[in-house]
Design a protein around this motif. Sequence first.
Motif, short mmCIF file in Angstrom:
data_model
loop_
_atom_site.label_atom_id
_atom_site.label_comp_id
_atom_site.label_asym_id
_atom_site.label_seq_id
_atom_site.Cartn_x
_atom_site.Cartn_y
_atom_site.Cartn_z
N GLN A 55 -63.82 -74.76 58.72
CA GLN A 55 -62.96 -74.40 59.84
C GLN A 55 -61.54 -74.93 59.62
O GLN A 55 -60.57 -74.23 59.90
CB GLN A 55 -63.53 -74.95 61.16
N ALA A 56 -61.42 -76.14 59.09
CA ALA A 56 -60.10 -76.71 58.81
C ALA A 56 -59.37 -75.88 57.76
O ALA A 56 -58.16 -75.61 57.88
CB ALA A 56 -60.23 -78.15 58.34
N ARG A 57 -60.09 -75.43 56.73
CA ARG A 57 -59.47 -74.60 55.70
C ARG A 57 -59.03 -73.25 56.27
O ARG A 57 -57.95 -72.77 55.98
CB ARG A 57 -60.44 -74.39 54.54
N MET A 58 -59.87 -72.65 57.13
CA MET A 58 -59.51 -71.37 57.76
C MET A 58 -58.29 -71.54 58.67
O MET A 58 -57.41 -70.67 58.72
CB MET A 58 -60.69 -70.80 58.55
N ASP A 59 -58.23 -72.65 59.41
CA ASP A 59 -57.09 -72.91 60.28
C ASP A 59 -55.81 -73.07 59.46
O ASP A 59 -54.74 -72.61 59.85
CB ASP A 59 -57.33 -74.14 61.15
N ALA A 60 -55.91 -73.75 58.31
CA ALA A 60 -54.75 -73.93 57.45
C ALA A 60 -54.26 -72.58 56.91
O ALA A 60 -53.05 -72.31 56.89
CB ALA A 60 -55.08 -74.87 56.30
N LEU A 61 -55.19 -71.72 56.50
CA LEU A 61 -54.81 -70.39 56.02
C LEU A 61 -54.17 -69.56 57.12
O LEU A 61 -53.19 -68.86 56.89
CB LEU A 61 -56.03 -69.65 55.46
N ARG A 62 -54.71 -69.66 58.33
CA ARG A 62 -54.16 -68.93 59.47
C ARG A 62 -52.75 -69.42 59.80
O ARG A 62 -51.85 -68.63 60.06
CB ARG A 62 -55.09 -69.08 60.68
N ALA A 65 -50.36 -68.13 57.25
CA ALA A 65 -50.11 -66.70 57.48
C ALA A 65 -49.14 -66.50 58.66
O ALA A 65 -48.28 -65.62 58.61
CB ALA A 65 -51.42 -65.96 57.76
N ARG A 66 -49.26 -67.32 59.70
CA ARG A 66 -48.33 -67.20 60.84
C ARG A 66 -46.91 -67.56 60.42
O ARG A 66 -45.96 -66.93 60.85
CB ARG A 66 -48.79 -68.09 61.99
N GLY A 67 -46.76 -68.57 59.59
CA GLY A 67 -45.43 -68.93 59.09
C GLY A 67 -44.83 -67.82 58.26
O GLY A 67 -43.65 -67.49 58.40
N LEU A 68 -45.64 -67.23 57.39
CA LEU A 68 -45.17 -66.11 56.57
C LEU A 68 -44.85 -64.92 57.45
O LEU A 68 -43.88 -64.19 57.20
CB LEU A 68 -46.23 -65.75 55.53
N SER A 69 -45.62 -64.71 58.51
CA SER A 69 -45.37 -63.62 59.44
C SER A 69 -44.01 -63.78 60.10
O SER A 69 -43.26 -62.81 60.24
CB SER A 69 -46.46 -63.57 60.51
N ALA A 70 -43.68 -65.00 60.52
CA ALA A 70 -42.37 -65.24 61.14
C ALA A 70 -41.24 -64.94 60.16
O ALA A 70 -40.23 -64.34 60.53
CB ALA A 70 -42.27 -66.68 61.62
N ARG A 71 -41.42 -65.33 58.89
CA ARG A 71 -40.40 -65.04 57.88
C ARG A 71 -40.25 -63.54 57.66
O ARG A 71 -39.14 -63.03 57.56
CB ARG A 71 -40.76 -65.72 56.56
N ALA A 170 -39.47 -70.26 59.72
CA ALA A 170 -40.74 -70.58 59.06
C ALA A 170 -40.91 -72.09 58.93
O ALA A 170 -42.01 -72.61 59.13
CB ALA A 170 -40.81 -69.92 57.69
N GLU A 171 -39.82 -72.79 58.60
CA GLU A 171 -39.90 -74.25 58.50
C GLU A 171 -40.21 -74.86 59.86
O GLU A 171 -41.01 -75.79 59.96
CB GLU A 171 -38.58 -74.81 57.98
N ALA A 172 -39.58 -74.32 60.93
CA ALA A 172 -39.83 -74.84 62.27
C ALA A 172 -41.28 -74.62 62.68
O ALA A 172 -41.93 -75.51 63.25
CB ALA A 172 -38.89 -74.18 63.28
N ALA A 176 -43.98 -77.55 63.39
CA ALA A 176 -44.66 -77.60 64.70
C ALA A 176 -46.18 -77.63 64.52
O ALA A 176 -46.89 -78.36 65.21
CB ALA A 176 -44.24 -76.42 65.55
N GLU A 177 -46.70 -76.83 63.59
CA GLU A 177 -48.13 -76.78 63.38
C GLU A 177 -48.62 -78.02 62.63
O GLU A 177 -49.76 -78.45 62.82
CB GLU A 177 -48.52 -75.51 62.64
N ALA A 178 -47.78 -78.61 61.79
CA ALA A 178 -48.16 -79.83 61.08
C ALA A 178 -48.24 -81.00 62.06
O ALA A 178 -49.10 -81.88 61.93
CB ALA A 178 -47.17 -80.14 59.97
#
Length: 180
Positions: A55-62, A65-71, A170-172, A176-178
């Motif tokens: 689950q942690a690995r899937m959350d990291a991938l998600r 992907a959200r960061g890349l989506s924003a970019r 993307a950095e923001a 925020a997610e980190a």
Amino acid sequence: MKLILRADVENLGSLGDVVEVRPGYGRNYLLPQGLAMVASPANLKVFEQERNKLQARMDALRAEARGLSARLEALEVVIPMHVGENDKLYGSVTSTIIGDAIAALGVEVDRRRILMDAPIRSLGEHPVRVRLHADVIAVVPVKVVSDHQPVAEEEVEAVAEAVVEAAEAAEAVAEAEAGA
């Protein structure tokens, strides 16, 4: 064949689901790729122990992907194409061309993840969807222009500013997610 999914699989299920699939699909794709394991009482216990890590690995991938989506959504992809009379394109804009244009802007996207119902065959702005993750789909604005029109310097500066803003966004998002 009953399997326990170890990852989200498009059009099949999400992490932890017990699904029934055809034996060939399970044996030849899901099991070798590590996407599933055979559903047995022993494997259910093993899966429950592994669940938090998966689950942690899937959350990291998600999150990635959200960061890349924003970019991607902050980019404006401009594709010059050769046009004939009445602004009719010679050829069409395909996912390969869009993927190359996005890569030229500094963002790597697999062209197979670019979702297009049909190739673009007209000038103008077109929203193009990119599936980055099973839950994340970015909409990239693609602007198809004539290669005969000189591109205004203001447009070049605007695209450069958009790329910088996308990187900052993307950095923001990543920070925020980190922190969360």
